[in-house]
Each structure stands twice: as C-alpha cells, then as structure tokens.
Enzyme design. Structure first.
Site, PDB file in Angstrom:
ATOM      1  N   GLY B 131       0.822  -1.209   0.000  1.00 48.63           N
ATOM      2  CA  GLY B 131       0.000   0.000   0.000  1.00 48.63           C
ATOM      3  C   GLY B 131       0.849   1.250   0.000  1.00 48.63           C
ATOM      4  N   SER B 133       1.041   3.566  -3.321  1.00 47.07           N
ATOM      5  CA  SER B 133       0.418   4.572  -4.184  1.00 47.07           C
ATOM      6  C   SER B 133      -0.976   4.952  -3.691  1.00 47.07           C
ATOM      7  CB  SER B 133       0.302   4.031  -5.606  1.00 47.07           C
ATOM      8  OG  SER B 133       1.541   3.573  -6.053  1.00 47.07           O
ATOM      9  N   GLU B 247      12.451  -3.783  -4.797  1.00 45.20           N
ATOM     10  CA  GLU B 247      11.455  -3.856  -5.856  1.00 45.20           C
ATOM     11  C   GLU B 247      12.100  -3.620  -7.212  1.00 45.20           C
ATOM     12  OE1 GLU B 247       7.934  -1.475  -5.260  1.00 45.20           O
ATOM     13  OE2 GLU B 247       7.099  -2.058  -7.192  1.00 45.20           O
ATOM     14  N   SER B 375       8.023   4.792 -12.093  1.00 47.31           N
ATOM     15  CA  SER B 375       8.045   4.843 -13.554  1.00 47.31           C
ATOM     16  C   SER B 375       9.482   4.979 -14.066  1.00 47.31           C
ATOM     17  CB  SER B 375       7.232   6.038 -14.051  1.00 47.31           C
ATOM     18  OG  SER B 375       7.975   7.223 -13.836  1.00 47.31           O
ATOM     19  N   ASN B 376       9.688   4.618 -15.322  1.00 44.95           N
ATOM     20  CA  ASN B 376      11.047   4.677 -15.859  1.00 44.95           C
ATOM     21  C   ASN B 376      11.558   6.118 -15.964  1.00 44.95           C
ATOM     22  OD1 ASN B 376      10.652   1.942 -15.943  1.00 44.95           O
ATOM     23  ND2 ASN B 376      11.639   1.687 -17.951  1.00 44.95           N
ATOM     24  N   GLU B 377      10.626   7.078 -16.049  1.00 43.00           N
ATOM     25  CA  GLU B 377      11.064   8.475 -16.021  1.00 43.00           C
ATOM     26  C   GLU B 377      11.712   8.783 -14.664  1.00 43.00           C
ATOM     27  OE1 GLU B 377       7.967   7.546 -17.133  1.00 43.00           O
ATOM     28  OE2 GLU B 377       8.466   7.835 -19.241  1.00 43.00           O
TER      29      GLU B 377
HETATM   30  C1  FAD Z   1       0.171  -2.944 -12.997  1.00 41.58           C
HETATM   31  C2  FAD Z   1       0.515  -2.046 -11.855  1.00 41.58           C
HETATM   32  C3  FAD Z   1       0.663  -2.562 -10.586  1.00 41.58           C
HETATM   33  C4  FAD Z   1       0.940  -1.727  -9.504  1.00 41.58           C
HETATM   34  N1  FAD Z   1       1.016  -2.270  -8.251  1.00 41.58           N
HETATM   35  C5  FAD Z   1       1.190  -1.442  -7.181  1.00 41.58           C
HETATM   36  C6  FAD Z   1       1.159  -1.958  -5.849  1.00 41.58           C
HETATM   37  O1  FAD Z   1       0.987  -3.167  -5.634  1.00 41.58           O
HETATM   38  N2  FAD Z   1       1.284  -1.094  -4.824  1.00 41.58           N
HETATM   39  C7  FAD Z   1       1.475   0.236  -5.015  1.00 41.58           C
HETATM   40  O2  FAD Z   1       1.607   0.967  -4.032  1.00 41.58           O
HETATM   41  N3  FAD Z   1       1.514   0.769  -6.254  1.00 41.58           N
HETATM   42  C8  FAD Z   1       1.367  -0.039  -7.351  1.00 41.58           C
HETATM   43  N4  FAD Z   1       1.383   0.494  -8.609  1.00 41.58           N
HETATM   44  C9  FAD Z   1       1.465   1.957  -8.784  1.00 41.58           C
HETATM   45  C10 FAD Z   1       2.795   2.467  -9.318  1.00 41.58           C
HETATM   46  O3  FAD Z   1       3.773   2.449  -8.360  1.00 41.58           O
HETATM   47  C11 FAD Z   1       2.523   3.894  -9.858  1.00 41.58           C
HETATM   48  O4  FAD Z   1       1.686   3.734 -10.974  1.00 41.58           O
HETATM   49  C12 FAD Z   1       3.753   4.623 -10.262  1.00 41.58           C
HETATM   50  O5  FAD Z   1       4.518   4.984  -9.145  1.00 41.58           O
HETATM   51  C13 FAD Z   1       3.429   5.913 -11.069  1.00 41.58           C
HETATM   52  O6  FAD Z   1       2.481   6.704 -10.422  1.00 41.58           O
HETATM   53  P1  FAD Z   1       1.169   7.178 -11.168  1.00 41.58           P
HETATM   54  O7  FAD Z   1       0.583   6.034 -11.829  1.00 41.58           O
HETATM   55  O8  FAD Z   1       0.343   7.923 -10.204  1.00 41.58           O
HETATM   56  O9  FAD Z   1       1.679   8.179 -12.291  1.00 41.58           O
HETATM   57  P2  FAD Z   1       2.088   9.724 -12.109  1.00 41.58           P
HETATM   58  O10 FAD Z   1       2.998   9.869 -10.952  1.00 41.58           O
HETATM   59  O11 FAD Z   1       0.881  10.549 -12.139  1.00 41.58           O
HETATM   60  O12 FAD Z   1       2.928   9.944 -13.413  1.00 41.58           O
HETATM   61  C14 FAD Z   1       2.336  10.107 -14.696  1.00 41.58           C
HETATM   62  C15 FAD Z   1       3.446  10.239 -15.711  1.00 41.58           C
HETATM   63  O13 FAD Z   1       4.258  11.383 -15.405  1.00 41.58           O
HETATM   64  C16 FAD Z   1       5.608  10.997 -15.268  1.00 41.58           C
HETATM   65  N5  FAD Z   1       6.257  11.804 -14.244  1.00 41.58           N
HETATM   66  C17 FAD Z   1       5.834  12.022 -12.986  1.00 41.58           C
HETATM   67  N6  FAD Z   1       6.692  12.838 -12.358  1.00 41.58           N
HETATM   68  C18 FAD Z   1       7.689  13.105 -13.218  1.00 41.58           C
HETATM   69  C19 FAD Z   1       8.884  13.893 -13.153  1.00 41.58           C
HETATM   70  N7  FAD Z   1       9.227  14.522 -12.048  1.00 41.58           N
HETATM   71  N8  FAD Z   1       9.679  13.940 -14.248  1.00 41.58           N
HETATM   72  C20 FAD Z   1       9.326  13.289 -15.375  1.00 41.58           C
HETATM   73  N9  FAD Z   1       8.226  12.538 -15.486  1.00 41.58           N
HETATM   74  C21 FAD Z   1       7.407  12.456 -14.419  1.00 41.58           C
HETATM   75  C22 FAD Z   1       5.563   9.542 -14.879  1.00 41.58           C
HETATM   76  O14 FAD Z   1       6.761   8.914 -15.215  1.00 41.58           O
HETATM   77  C23 FAD Z   1       4.398   9.044 -15.689  1.00 41.58           C
HETATM   78  O15 FAD Z   1       4.821   8.781 -16.991  1.00 41.58           O
HETATM   79  C24 FAD Z   1       1.119  -0.337  -9.718  1.00 41.58           C
HETATM   80  C25 FAD Z   1       0.991   0.184 -10.995  1.00 41.58           C
HETATM   81  C26 FAD Z   1       0.693  -0.640 -12.057  1.00 41.58           C
HETATM   82  C27 FAD Z   1       0.544  -0.032 -13.424  1.00 41.58           C
END
Ligand code: FAD
Lengths: 368, 392
Positions: B131, B133, B247, B375-377
């Site tokens: 838990g 995100s 992770e 994310s890879n970014e």
């Molecule tokens: C299949 C799947 C399973 C998951 N499982 C879990 C889980 O079990 N537990 C958990 O806690 N989370 C989980 N996650 C969540 C995951 O950790 C988040 O999706 C991830 O950290 C990105 O956050 P977000 O989706 O809110 O995107 P955002 O943070 O909103 O980002 C959106 C886009 O903006 C880019 N971005 C954001 N900030 C910057 C910056 N400063 N510079 C450049 N680019 C930026 C990101 O790279 C992305 O491309 C899971 C996600 C997926 C897709």
C-alpha cells in the site's frame, strides 16, 4: 492548389464530430462492450440518414458518389468514438465492393437494404487457408471454413469468395442464416465483432453470383486500408489532446506534470508522430481520388504502415504519461491503444504493406 | 547463463545441483504455460504448488539468512537459482512477501516482529500486498495522505491506497502513510495492517485486457495496534526506500525473458507466414537481451549489495522492463487477426480477462512495467542524480 475539403466533405465531417460529441462517451461504450448482445443496430439507420453510408456508392445506386478522401475524412472524424459499429469495414468491404458489382436484382436488393441501414454484410475473402471450395459450376455448392471474419457475427448477408476449379475467385451473396451456414461469433480485443464461419454444402445459384472485375476486391481492400489508417489518425489526435489535458491537470512534486520539460518533449513527440501519419494519409487520399484505388495501392499501404507505426508510438506514450490509470479499462486511453493495435493487425502485416510500398517505388535490393 | 565459464567450482557445483533439482521437480503440472505469460502475476495455486517443492531446500526463500528460515545463499548462487527457474518456466513467485516484506522486517523489525512475521512468510501463512500509491500520490510517493492518528495504544487509519496488486488475495497490507500532518519525510510511517480489520474494503480495478490484478483499498476508521509500526514512528521513508530498492533490483528477470523470447521464436518457426523482417528484428532483440542479462548479473548480483552504487537497481529496472517490451513488440510482428479474439480462450490458469492471444495480452499488460515500481522516467531521474554525484 489546396487540400481544403469540399463543402460536402466538411458537412459530413461536421455531422460526425457532432455525433461523437453527443452520442459517444466512453462510459456508454464500456456498457456496450460489457453487454452480451449488441443493440447498436439502431445506429445504422442514423448513419444512413446522415448520408454516411451513401458516401462510397454511385449516384445510380442511390449513393452520393463521393471520393475515397471524403470517406477518409469522415472516418478520421469518427475515430475518437472508437465505436463498436464497424463503419470502415462496412463502407469499404461491403458497400463499396457491392457497389462495384454489375447490377442484378439480388445485388440491387441487398445493396438497397444496406444503404438504408437495414442490414450489414461481411466479406469472406477466398483465401487458400479458408479452404473455401466449389464443387460444381453455375449452380454451385460452397464448402469451407473461414476463421476470424470481420463483422461476420453481425452480418445478415455474407459475400463469400470461393476459388473455382480454374483458380479464379467467384463471389456469392449468401444469407447468413441460410441452411448450412454456421457462425461462431465473438468480440475482439477492442470490442469489434468477428466470427468463424463454416459453410457445409451451401447451394447458391447464378442469380446470387456477383459480377465483379478482377481488380475490384483488391481495390476494396485498398479502400479499407485507407479507412483503417484514417480511424487510427483520428484516435491519435484524441490521444494527444487527452494526454495534454491530463498532464495539465495532474500534480506531482507540487507541480503540474506539464511543467516538467521531459514530459513537454514527450508530448511534442506524440504530436510529431500524428503529423507524420496525417501527411502520409493526405498523400494517399490524393492518389486514391486522382488515380483510382488500383494505382494508389502503394500509397494506401504506405499510409497504413505509417498509421500503424505512429499510432502505436502515440498510444504507448499516452498510456505511459497517464501512469497507472492509463492501464485500466476505466479510461478510454487503454481502449484507444487496443483499437490502434487492432487496426494494424486487421490491416495485415505491416511488413507486407511496407514491402508493397517499397517495391512499387523501386526500393529493393538489386537481384543477384 | 552467459557467464557460466567464469563461475568458480563451488558455484558451478551449485548450478549443477539446481539443474538436477529442476529436472525432477519442475514437471508439466508446474511449468507456466505460454498462455499464462500474458502477465507477470502468476496464478496462485501454481505458485503454492511450486513453493511446496522448493520448501524442503528453503529455496523459496533462498537468499534469506539461515537464522530466519532461509537457505542463506550468497548473491551469485541466488542469481543462479532464480535465473535457471525463470529460464525453465518455473512460476514467478510473488515478490511481495518474500522479496519486499521479508528483507525490511529483517532490517527494521524488532526481534518480536521478526519472530512473528518471518516464519509466517516462510510457512506460507501470510500473503502481503503493498500500500504505497494513492490516487493523488504516484511518482511523488512522499506526498501520501492516508493518515494514521495515534489514540492510546492504537492507530486509527483513514484514506485510500490504489493500484494495489493482489489485495484481493492478500491477508496483510504494508502501508506508507502519514502519522503527522506536515509535509516533511519524517511525518511518514510504515504500518502493517491485517486485511480483515473492520473498515478495510477492496474495490477491484480491471486492466485494459480485462485482467484483475490490482485494486483500490479503502480505510475507514481502521484500528491498528501501535506495535504494528515498522521502523518507528516517523521512520517510514527509510523503510520504503529500502523496500523500493528491492522492488527495482532484487529480481532476476533474465531467465524469464530468455524463455519468453525462445517461445516466441519457436512459434515463429512453426509458421509459414513469417515476414523476413521478423528474423532480422529477432537478431537485434537477441543481442539486446544478452546485454540485459549480462547487465543484470554484473550490476545486480556479482558484487555484494553493499558495494553496489545507488543507481544500480534503477538501471536494472529500466533494463528488464524495456527489454521485455522489445520482445512484446517483436511478437506483434507475428500477430494475426485471430490473435484479437482468440477462438479458444487463451486466458491461462487463474486469469479472467478478455480472451485474446496471450502474446497480445502480454503486450498490453506489459506496458505497465515501465510505470510500476516507480516509472522509468523517475528511474532515469534517480540514475542521473547518482551520475551527477559521481561526476562532480
Ligand atoms: C500494474 C501495476 C501494478 C501496480 N502495483 C502497485 C502496488 O501493488 N502497490 C502500489 O503501491 N503501487 C502499485 N502500482 C502503482 C505504481 O507504483 C505507480 O503507478 C507509479 O509509481 C506511477 O504513479 P502514477 O501512476 O500515479 O503516475 P504519475 O505519478 O501521475 O505519473 C504520470 C506520468 O508522469 C511521469 N512523471 C511524474 N513525475 C515526473 C517527473 N518529475 N519527471 C518526469 N516525469 C514524471 C511519470 O513517469 C508518468 O509517466 C502499480 C501500478 C501498475 C501499473
């Protein structure tokens, strides 16, 4: 010169944009995709009334006799709906192809019902793999099996291509519920209708036979390629807009995502891909309109190839920049990715289209 | 494994032992079928069955120290064990309990917490989910707003976690949440919560493929004993950072990717409609995959964890996710119309999404890999920071 659409074209595009705005939100589409049966048949009457189905037909058949570029513009405008109604295939592989057949009572009756939005058709190409064979001449008996036929679950009438003993294909109109026709329908990854079709001893008479030129089926496929590329282009534009809106609204690290330069550049790259696909499509439209679908084959292939390639990049980036929400079925972005990939697959191997475009343009290694 | 010739005698002997074990234990009832490869989340009965076979050697927790119930394998032997399993199609064990929770409990838990929590993972009684995100906090994990308010010997938790993989299977969740209102990192704590506590609810979320892997978890006045805090009040960020390194870097994906690539090639060889360009592209992907396998081993497993630079887990995370996506894109070159609607449902055991070819579903599902785990970014940002420190 000018590439500005004609007033007729602009009016059709306008009606399409209005339809997308008023009738096609993703929530309703999701409900349609989740329901077992499709109640979208009613929509075809609206399409007929708006004149959309008349676009590819000649005036003699009650159509508008408009050029392929007009159908392309219409489908691009409908792209953002990513609708479950299969308009590109119906316009190209049903209406246009049937319109190309010489009038007969049966052909005219089927075409009139199609034009009124009363019935849908599906085309079974005489592929060797389908094993569709005819056992007699004149009055023929059709036997065979075709897998994954687009629209065949929805269709009322099938256009069945079969190879005759001399290898030349012949096309017949067969009622989808005729004796000996079995269909197994299911939805594809993006909600589109497909069916496996089996024909067992289906008797057809000479009156059901379509009188088509040898070139017509290939030209219908070229038309279809143009429309698939058009739909993908419409989706690309929608994805660029949605992604820009998302980045402008989502905040992380105390800033709007759109304020990160990395993401600005990524968004711009999406837009550049859409421009590339649009420009290639414009070239194909012009060639289809001026030279005819036959000679434009290399260009429709090039446009489809470019739309598949750019479309995939745009949609993948849209998912990436949306983050996890972009992966779900709760947002249209994921549906758009599936539609773009589906369009590329339905259009046929990208590599085949690339090779076709390349060889027509004299790009190939000198033979040994 | 690419560096086999460089292994010393002991590691070579271990590798032989692993292979002999897999020859016997990894039978057709266990191997992940091609259909199951539509996702990185392996079905649970298959995982359980495989864990039972690994358990006598403690190889399901191979890298855990012996005193905590593990096999005490060193870096290289752990790598060999995991690489060979992936290569041969052993089910990918969920990392949530074994690779994430175990190590942080060892590093930050009190002796009482270690005694309570670690055996429950080894024995398979506890299944954890993560838990971190929240709807408003993804990349910016430090901004989480789920709040735990101290009341006597308990915390009362309110808020919501999202994208929680396996919350519908897990009996426990570890949360990064806020124990003070201000926005500093030491307002964050790491709290362990039983999923069956009153006030915890789970809403399924479907992926675009229809697969159900993640969820939203809601906390409404959830009462949690104060001793469930890991790393002390305000110590949550340090625990979360340590966990994120696991992770991003503690996996071994090379073997699994290699198998996936080979299955794809085998499928292509069996067809007569494969474009020539496919084989050219496959050659490119093969080299990219070798480069990844070598990177994973060199940076992730050859050296002791303490000797690694901060950026190495990030390099590996980018490596496996993007190489996996290259394989998926290669698969798309083989796509046929029937992949879209899969006449025979190819969902794979335990999967419940839309029927489509597992290669196509895999392509869609694996788009998530460059998003999850940071994310890879964000990974690139972290590598850059480390590079800048090194270069200036
Ligand atoms: C299949 C799947 C399973 C998951 N499982 C879990 C889980 O079990 N537990 C958990 O806690 N989370 C989980 N996650 C969540 C995951 O950790 C988040 O999706 C991830 O950290 C990105 O956050 P977000 O989706 O809110 O995107 P955002 O943070 O909103 O980002 C959106 C886009 O903006 C880019 N971005 C954001 N900030 C910057 C910056 N400063 N510079 C450049 N680019 C930026 C990101 O790279 C992305 O491309 C899971 C996600 C997926 C897709």
């Amino acid at each position: 010169m000018s590439l500005t659409p004609s007033p007729e074209c602009a009016a059709l595009v306008d009606s399409a944009e209005r339809m997308v705005r008023e009738r096609y939100d993703y929530a309703s589409l999701r409900a349609v995709l989740a329901s077992a049966d499709d109640d979208s048949r009613a929509r075809w009457h609206d399409f007929a009334e708006l004149g959309w189905l008349a676009v590819p037909l000649a005036e003699a058949d009650g159509g508008l006799g408009l050029a392929p570029s007009v159908a392309s513009a219409l489908i691009a405008a409908l792209g953002p709906a990513a609708m479950s109604e299969p308009l590109p295939s119906q316009l190209a592989l049903s209406g246009y192809l049937l319109g190309r057949a010489r009038p007969t009572p049966r052909r005219d009756a089927v075409l009139a019902r199609w034009l009124a939005g009363d019935s849908l058709l599906a085309l079974l190409e005489p592929l060797p793999a389908t094993g569709m064979v005819m056992t007699t001449h004149g009055d023929a008996v059709l036997d065979g099996h075709a897998g994954a036929v687009l629209d065949a679950g929805l269709a009322d009438v099938l256009i069945v291509g079969a190879r005759q003993e001399d290898g030349v294909p012949a096309y017949y109109l067969v009622d989808a519920d005729a004796e000996g026709v079995a269909r197994h329908a299911r939805r594809g990854a993006d909600g589109r209708d497909f069916a496996d079709v089996a024909l067992r001893g289906v008797r057809v008479g000479a009156s059901e036979r379509l009188d088509l030129t040898a070139a017509a089926p290939g030209e219908a496929q070229g038309y279809f390629a143009l429309l698939l590329a058009s739909e993908s282009l419409g989706i690309m534009h929608a994805l660029v807009r949605l992604t820009a809106e998302h980045l402008a609204q989502r905040e992380q690290f105390g800033r709007k995502l759109i304020d990160f330069q990395e993401l600005q550049h990524r968004l711009v790259d999406m837009q550049l891909e859409a421009v590339r696909a649009e420009s290639m499509l414009e070239v194909a439209r012009l060639h289809c309109d001026q030279g005819g679908l036959g000679t434009a084959a290399a260009m429709t292939s090039a446009a489809l190839y470019q739309a598949a390639r750019s479309g995939r990049r745009v949609a993948e980036e849209a998912v990436q920049l949306h983050g996890a929400i972009g992966m779900t079925d709760e947002l249209v972005v994921g549906h758009y990715l599936k539609r773009i990939i589906s369009n590329a697959i339905i259009g046929g191997h990208a590599e085949t289209h690339l090779e076709r475009a390349a060889s027509a343009r004299g790009i190939s290694s000198p033979s040994p | 494994m690419l560096f086999e010739a460089a292994l010393d005698a002991a590691d070579r002997a271990f590798l032989a032992e692993v292979r002999a074990f897999l020859d016997g234990a990894l039978d057709a009832s266990i191997v992940e079928p091609e259909d199951a490869l539509r996702s990185q989340v392996c079905d649970h009965p298959r995982q359980e069955a495989w864990i039972e076979r690994l358990r006598p050697r403690r190889w399901h927790v191979g890298f855990w120290p012996v005193e905590h119930g593990g096999a005490g394998l060193g870096q290289v032997q752990n790598y060999l064990l995991l690489y060979e399993q992936g290569r041969r199609g052993a089910p990918l064990l969920s990392p949530l309990s074994i690779t994430y929770v175990g190590p942080v409990v060892m590093a930050f838990g009190t002796p009482a917490q270690q005694q309570a929590l670690l055996p429950a993972i080894v024995d398979g009684r506890d299944h954890w989910c993560q838990g971190f995100s929240e709807p408003g906090s993804g990349s910016d994990l430090g901004s989480v707003s789920t709040f735990a308010e101290r009341r006597g010997d308990r915390y009362v938790v309110n808020g919501s976690k999202i994208w929680t993989t396996d919350a519908h299977h897990a009996n426990k969740i570890f949360c990064l949440l806020r124990t003070r209102r201000e926005q500093s990192k030491d307002a964050l704590s790491f709290l362990l919560i039983d999923m069956d506590t009153p006030g915890v609810t789970v809403r399924p979320i479907r992926l675009m493929t229809g697969d159900h892997e993640f969820n939203q978890v809601f906390f409404d006045d959830v009462e949690v004993p104060a001793e469930n805090l890991l790393g002390g009040e305000g110590g949550g960020w340090a625990v979360a950072k340590y966990l994120l390194e696991m992770e991003r870097g503690a996996f071994v994906f090379g073997g699994r990717l290699r198998r996936r690539f080979e299955l794809l090639l085998a499928g292509a060889r069996a067809r007569d409609d494969v474009p020539r360009a496919f084989w050219h592209e496959a050659a490119r992907v093969d080299v990219e995959l070798m480069a990844y396998e070598a990177t994973e081993f060199r940076l992730g497993h050859l050296r002791a964890r303490e000797a690694q630079t901060a950026a190495e887990p990030n390099v590996i995370k980018i490596g496996w996710t993007e190489t996996m996506q290259r394989i998926d894109e290669l698969a798309l070159m083989l796509a046929r119309v029937d992949w879209l609607y899969a006449p025979e449902p190819t969902l794979g055991p335990g999967k419940d999404g839309l029927p489509m070819s597992s290669w196509l579903a895999g392509y869609f599902n694996n788009r998530a890999a460059t998003i999850y785990g940071g994310s890879n970014e964000i990974q690139r940002e972290l590598i850059f920071r480390s590079l800048r420190r090194e270069l200036t």
